[in-house]
Enzyme design. Sequence first.
Site, PDB file in Angstrom:
ATOM      1  CG  ASP A  52      -5.923  -9.996   0.983  1.00 50.78           C
ATOM      2  OD1 ASP A  52      -5.956  -9.818   2.230  1.00 50.78           O
ATOM      3  OD2 ASP A  52      -5.921  -9.009  -0.043  1.00 50.78           O
TER       4      ASP A  52
ATOM      5  CG  HIS B 102      -1.776  -7.312  -1.768  1.00 49.07           C
ATOM      6  ND1 HIS B 102      -1.437  -5.979  -2.068  1.00 49.07           N
ATOM      7  CD2 HIS B 102      -2.454  -7.099  -0.741  1.00 49.07           C
ATOM      8  CE1 HIS B 102      -2.015  -5.020  -1.212  1.00 49.07           C
ATOM      9  NE2 HIS B 102      -2.702  -5.879  -0.330  1.00 49.07           N
TER      10      HIS B 102
ATOM     11  CG  HIS C 289      -1.881  -0.818   1.173  1.00 52.03           C
ATOM     12  ND1 HIS C 289      -3.418  -0.921   0.447  1.00 52.03           N
ATOM     13  CD2 HIS C 289      -2.014  -2.394   1.473  1.00 52.03           C
ATOM     14  CE1 HIS C 289      -4.145  -1.829   0.738  1.00 52.03           C
ATOM     15  NE2 HIS C 289      -3.156  -2.843   1.069  1.00 52.03           N
TER      16      HIS C 289
END
Length: 364
Positions: free
Chosen positions: A257, A200, A179
Amino acid sequence: MRLGVNAALVHDRIVEGDVAVEGGLIEGVGLSPAGRTGLAVPGFIDVQINGFDGVDFTTADADDYTRVAGCLASTGVTTFQPTLITLPVPDYFGALGRLRSTSITNARILGMHLEGPFLSPVRSGAHDPRNTLSPDPKLTRRFLDAGPVTYMTIAPELPGALDLIEMLVAEGVTVALGHTDADAPTANAAFDRGARSVTHIFGAQRPWRHRDPGISGAALVRDDVFITAIVDGVHLAPEAVKLAANAAGVRFVLITDAISAAGRPDGRYLLGDRTVILDHGACRLENGTLAGSVLTMDQAVRNMIDLGFDPLRAVAAATSAPAELVRRPDLGSLEPGTAADVCVLDDSYQVIRTIVGGIESFAL
């Protein structure tokens, strides 16, 4: 106790013969006579999972963890790391305190993965950007004191992030970058300080460009950084999976996830403080942003196989690779003396039996 399998995956090779477990450990492999059917592989490890079967780990109690572990056993998972997204700060303390007081026997819990709050508000993805914060060592110390934090995702471009990475690494916490809008030099500085993985790959991060490769480009060309990926057919195109997996090699780690919608029908579910709509296999916020998945680890392995990867390579991405990422040499292997965490697969790589610490937790 003999497992009755006809072969086992030991490191990167198939060893014909049965497997014996004793005292919660692997006692022997390649034993005669071999069992009638089944390939024994190490139990799957999921280092990023937000919930399952209606349970969100933000509010989970001991009974919820036990129920989730039972569901995960049917997918071959023997070890998991509950994950919290970016939340209002008080919510972290409640979740960490409940996990600290939780003890279950049908799976191993690594500890908590904090995927926030020290993330970039411009790459927040499904997280509420209003909950993101600048790195704060004092708040981090409170998190560490509140419960078993074992893994943390951070945006390295934020002020104070590099020093915080060093602090966390010194405390034994695995640090991932995610992020984030970090460029490659900033990502490399964070990896040099001890960050160990990317959360991810390609999702909620500065996109790769040939003159601005960002965090993904920096990570893929290093040999000391693990790449985690959601291989569900929704988050990544097949070419993106192949690019990341082929570049990362043994550093490629499957994650689910998964959120509370996993194992449930289409509808509305919670991911932390966010409402998520599950529709035909995709989890999205009302604005269309992807928000976790309903992927299971056994399906992730089969998805890799369907993309043309060797089955043993796909299994390694769910076993030995995540074990190495979190520095758990006792897991992710069927070498004698390691934990007797075993998943037994049939010829179609479907899970037919799961064993945790030598005790059966699932069987067809």
